[in-house]
Write an enzyme that holds these catalytic residues in place. Structure first.
Site, PDB file in Angstrom:
ATOM      1  N   GLU A  16     -33.606 -49.765 -41.583  1.00  0.00           N
ATOM      2  CA  GLU A  16     -32.512 -48.889 -42.011  1.00  0.00           C
ATOM      3  C   GLU A  16     -32.970 -47.423 -41.971  1.00  0.00           C
ATOM      4  OE1 GLU A  16     -29.349 -49.052 -42.265  1.00  0.00           O
ATOM      5  OE2 GLU A  16     -29.052 -47.196 -43.364  1.00  0.00           O
ATOM      6  N   TRP A  17     -33.319 -46.962 -40.780  1.00  0.00           N
ATOM      7  CA  TRP A  17     -33.665 -45.563 -40.526  1.00  0.00           C
ATOM      8  C   TRP A  17     -34.648 -45.013 -41.569  1.00  0.00           C
ATOM      9  CZ3 TRP A  17     -32.601 -45.665 -35.735  1.00  0.00           C
ATOM     10  CH2 TRP A  17     -31.411 -46.211 -35.251  1.00  0.00           C
ATOM     11  N   TRP A  67     -21.492 -54.661 -40.592  1.00  0.00           N
ATOM     12  CA  TRP A  67     -22.850 -54.135 -40.440  1.00  0.00           C
ATOM     13  C   TRP A  67     -23.679 -54.767 -41.541  1.00  0.00           C
ATOM     14  CZ3 TRP A  67     -25.320 -51.514 -36.727  1.00  0.00           C
ATOM     15  CH2 TRP A  67     -26.667 -51.183 -37.010  1.00  0.00           C
ATOM     16  N   GLU A  86     -18.087 -50.709 -37.657  1.00  0.00           N
ATOM     17  CA  GLU A  86     -19.123 -50.936 -38.675  1.00  0.00           C
ATOM     18  C   GLU A  86     -18.503 -50.829 -40.049  1.00  0.00           C
ATOM     19  OE1 GLU A  86     -22.706 -48.512 -38.618  1.00  0.00           O
ATOM     20  OE2 GLU A  86     -22.768 -48.631 -36.432  1.00  0.00           O
ATOM     21  N   ARG A  92     -21.511 -56.796 -31.470  1.00  0.00           N
ATOM     22  CA  ARG A  92     -21.746 -55.408 -31.038  1.00  0.00           C
ATOM     23  C   ARG A  92     -23.243 -55.124 -31.090  1.00  0.00           C
ATOM     24  NH1 ARG A  92     -21.173 -49.932 -34.242  1.00  0.00           N
ATOM     25  NH2 ARG A  92     -21.592 -48.537 -32.512  1.00  0.00           N
ATOM     26  N   HIS A  97     -27.293 -45.316 -29.611  1.00  0.00           N
ATOM     27  CA  HIS A  97     -27.260 -45.489 -31.066  1.00  0.00           C
ATOM     28  C   HIS A  97     -28.537 -44.846 -31.629  1.00  0.00           C
ATOM     29  CE1 HIS A  97     -25.363 -48.078 -34.379  1.00  0.00           C
ATOM     30  NE2 HIS A  97     -26.326 -47.406 -34.967  1.00  0.00           N
ATOM     31  N   ASN A 143     -22.692 -43.576 -30.634  1.00  0.00           N
ATOM     32  CA  ASN A 143     -22.424 -44.010 -31.999  1.00  0.00           C
ATOM     33  C   ASN A 143     -22.611 -42.842 -32.960  1.00  0.00           C
ATOM     34  OD1 ASN A 143     -22.136 -46.210 -34.113  1.00  0.00           O
ATOM     35  ND2 ASN A 143     -24.082 -45.290 -34.727  1.00  0.00           N
ATOM     36  N   GLU A 144     -21.608 -42.572 -33.757  1.00  0.00           N
ATOM     37  CA  GLU A 144     -21.687 -41.607 -34.855  1.00  0.00           C
ATOM     38  C   GLU A 144     -22.312 -40.264 -34.457  1.00  0.00           C
ATOM     39  OE1 GLU A 144     -23.470 -43.333 -38.331  1.00  0.00           O
ATOM     40  OE2 GLU A 144     -21.857 -44.773 -38.555  1.00  0.00           O
ATOM     41  N   TYR A 186     -17.885 -46.650 -44.343  1.00  0.00           N
ATOM     42  CA  TYR A 186     -18.744 -47.195 -45.392  1.00  0.00           C
ATOM     43  C   TYR A 186     -18.290 -46.847 -46.799  1.00  0.00           C
ATOM     44  CZ  TYR A 186     -22.168 -48.816 -42.020  1.00  0.00           C
ATOM     45  OH  TYR A 186     -22.782 -49.499 -41.005  1.00  0.00           O
ATOM     46  N   GLN A 232     -33.071 -50.628 -34.402  1.00  0.00           N
ATOM     47  CA  GLN A 232     -33.133 -51.216 -35.731  1.00  0.00           C
ATOM     48  C   GLN A 232     -33.559 -52.684 -35.729  1.00  0.00           C
ATOM     49  OE1 GLN A 232     -29.094 -49.270 -36.762  1.00  0.00           O
ATOM     50  NE2 GLN A 232     -30.147 -49.352 -38.714  1.00  0.00           N
ATOM     51  N   ASN A 267     -16.350 -46.356 -37.886  1.00  0.00           N
ATOM     52  CA  ASN A 267     -17.378 -46.849 -38.813  1.00  0.00           C
ATOM     53  C   ASN A 267     -17.023 -46.322 -40.198  1.00  0.00           C
ATOM     54  OD1 ASN A 267     -18.627 -47.702 -36.469  1.00  0.00           O
ATOM     55  ND2 ASN A 267     -20.450 -46.433 -36.696  1.00  0.00           N
TER      56      ASN A 267
HETATM   57  C1  PNW Z   1     -24.678 -45.986 -39.823  1.00  0.00           C
HETATM   58  N1  PNW Z   1     -25.555 -41.583 -44.515  1.00  0.00           N
HETATM   59  O1  PNW Z   1     -25.383 -44.818 -40.075  1.00  0.00           O
HETATM   60  C2  PNW Z   1     -25.327 -46.418 -38.534  1.00  0.00           C
HETATM   61  O2  PNW Z   1     -24.482 -46.498 -37.428  1.00  0.00           O
HETATM   62  C3  PNW Z   1     -26.194 -47.617 -38.673  1.00  0.00           C
HETATM   63  O3  PNW Z   1     -27.181 -47.556 -37.683  1.00  0.00           O
HETATM   64  C4  PNW Z   1     -26.767 -47.710 -40.074  1.00  0.00           C
HETATM   65  O4  PNW Z   1     -27.712 -48.705 -40.222  1.00  0.00           O
HETATM   66  C5  PNW Z   1     -25.595 -47.905 -41.017  1.00  0.00           C
HETATM   67  O5  PNW Z   1     -24.675 -46.851 -40.899  1.00  0.00           O
HETATM   68  C6  PNW Z   1     -25.970 -48.047 -42.468  1.00  0.00           C
HETATM   69  O6  PNW Z   1     -26.570 -46.870 -42.927  1.00  0.00           O
HETATM   70  C7  PNW Z   1     -25.377 -44.092 -41.213  1.00  0.00           C
HETATM   71  O7  PNW Z   1     -26.664 -41.211 -44.922  1.00  0.00           O
HETATM   72  C8  PNW Z   1     -26.566 -43.588 -41.631  1.00  0.00           C
HETATM   73  O8  PNW Z   1     -24.490 -41.217 -45.058  1.00  0.00           O
HETATM   74  C9  PNW Z   1     -26.635 -42.755 -42.721  1.00  0.00           C
HETATM   75  C10 PNW Z   1     -25.473 -42.435 -43.391  1.00  0.00           C
HETATM   76  C11 PNW Z   1     -24.258 -42.969 -42.980  1.00  0.00           C
HETATM   77  C12 PNW Z   1     -24.208 -43.799 -41.887  1.00  0.00           C
END
Ligand code: PNW
Length: 481
Positions: free
Chosen positions: A433-434, A426, A382, A80, A125, A169-170, A314, A23, A312
């Protein structure tokens, strides 16, 4: 964040920020780096927002010293970061080591330590070397041993200085978005099958790496190893409806519990998850064996393979029953789960559509982890808030979000007696962002992606986070400790 009571945080609390190699680094083909699945995914058109790629990203490969300035400006105690597997081992195996990759991470680690910042390093990751994907990637049994060799190489090379490790990671996001939905690399859409296989092999890989560390490195290096699990906080949509209550349990079975149960509770997937998948396989006439793999006696058990809990967090969800819904006759992860997570209309959405802002969900989840899984220390590895649309350097809403969230973490520590050791925002920087490319910004620093200098500018939330850290450090240290 000036209203935050920092006195409840232990004096050695880890104040961190997090990033991930793909990233931020860029330099995708520089100095001998091999391609990863995200290079392939981005270079195939039409998969990422406006065909953005991580080819340059924040160019942290060449601008590390700018990142270090940001870290210092925030006053972080911890940083991290993740290692790019294919920068170190271009074909994924230890047959070929890239000395320039090793030199890059040695410098990053040495600079951090020289500045008094503790590194926490993630080995994986989301960015598998493409050469390993070509051999079957996370769907192949062999990947666990290959990962173990990579982990061993990293422990040996960097473990004299790095004491906090995250293996994977995740695994949920990698398995589900990468192997079920196909919206993350490697873009596989094989519903109801690959997702469990990929998740299983990540758990096997993690387990082997933890045992290697435990046996061969811990005695000398004295560090700690875990895996980072993402989880929403969930509650039934209608608490009075038994179907929603059961659905909420199933939702947990297929998210946090999928990985936490083998590592923290029993060494295996929960009975309820297994039963659900077996029953549905029968109902749907799936006859090619169990879709949820089994752990075998010939390999070490995942039970107890974490020295701390890495979380992590969110967002949160309200869960409604989907058992009789459209996915009932579909062979898919969501069909198996039979539950849907919805956003409560009272929750504000920040930036990306999935991120409803629910700070008190974090407090509830921390207590739940303590009550259900482990009394080990917890690091929040995160947590963050995204911006879309016009850039707002004066990001009052994100500052408020961090204040509210840290307040909830404080309550988890002081009122619920959860042993929270640290918090990683984070992210340090706006970054790739993917699948959303650069359209979603999570940074404490803004990055100007429109010019080659990729200038970093602190957001108001960054300034305020720095003020929180400095206020905490100016508190008198407790006596008698
Ligand atoms: C995490 N969703 O991933 C990752 O660990 C990070 O690399 C990323 O940038 C961050 O969250 C913010 O998105 C996610 O779609 C990616 O629900 C997608 C999702 C959740 C977490």
């Amino acid at each position: 964040m000036s209203g935050l009571d920092v006195s409840v945080f232990p004096h050695d609390f880890a104040w961190g920020a997090a990033t991930a190699a793909y990233q931020i680094e860029g330099g995708w083909n520089m100095d001998g780096r091999g391609p990863s699945i995200w290079d392939t995914f981005c270079h195939a058109k039409g998969r990422v927002f406006e065909d953005h790629t991580g080819d340059v990203a924040c160019n942290s490969y060449q601008l590390w010293e700018e990142d270090l300035k940001c870290i210092r400006q925030l006053g972080l105690t911890h940083y991290r970061l993740s290692l790019s597997w294919s920068r170190l081992l271009p074909d994924g195996t230890t047959n070929h080591v890239n000395p320039k990759g090793v030199a890059y991470y040695n410098k990053v680690i040495d600079d951090l330590i020289a500045c008094g910042v503790t590194p926490m390093i993630t080995l994986y990751h989301m960015d598998l070397p493409q050469a390993l994907q070509d051999l079957g990637g996370w769907s192949s049994t062999e990947i666990a041993d290959i990962f173990e060799s990579y982990a061993r190489f990293c422990f040996k090379t960097f473990g004299d200085r790095v004491k906090l490790w995250i293996t994977v990671n995740e695994p949920y996001v990698c398995a589900k978005l990468g192997h079920e939905d196909g919206i993350f690399a490697p873009g596989i859409k094989n519903p109801g099958i690959s997702v469990y296989l990929a998740g299983h092999n990540m758990l096997r890989a993690h387990t082997k790496a933890w045992h290697t560390y435990n046996t061969h490195f811990r005695p000398l290096q004295a560090g700690q190893v875990s895996l980072a699990l993402n989880s929403d906080w969930v509650e039934p949509l209608d608490p009075g409806c038994p179907k929603d209550a059961t659905a909420a349990e199933r939702y947990k079975d297929f998210t946090l519990d999928w990985f936490a149960c083998p590592v923290f509770c029993t060494g295996d997937y929960s009975e309820s998850m297994r039963a659900r998948i077996e029953t549905r396989s029968l109902d749907l006439g799936y006859k090619q064996g169990s879709r949820l793999p089994r752990f075998t006696k010939s390999e070490p058990s995942p039970l107890g393979t974490a020295d701390f809990f890495a979380l992590n967090y969110y967002t949160s969800r309200k869960v409604k029953d989907l058992n009789d819904g459209s996915k009932k006759n579909e062979l898919s992860f969501e069909g198996d789960q039979g539950a849907e997570g919805v956003v409560d209309p009272s929750w504000p959405i920040c930036g990306v559509h999935w991120l409803a802002v629910v700070p008190d969900g974090l407090r509830k989840l921390l207590k739940y982890i303590k009550d259900m899984y482990t009394s080990l220390p917890i690091y929040i590895t995160e947590n963050g808030f995204s911006q879309m649309g016009p850039v707002q350097i004066e990001d009052a809403d994100r500052s408020q979000f961090y204040q509210d969230t840290l307040q909830e973490v404080g309550k988890a520590i002081s009122q619920d007696r959860v042993n929270v050791k640290g918090y990683f925002a984070w992210s340090l920087l706006d970054n790739f962002e993917w699948s959303d490319g650069y359209s979603v910004r999570f940074g404490l620093f803004h990055v100007d992606f429109s010019t080659p200098e990729l200038k970093r500018t602190i957001y108001r939330s960054g300034r305020e986070y720095a003020a929180v850290i400095s206020k905490h450090h100016s508190q008198p240290k407790p006596k008698n400790i």
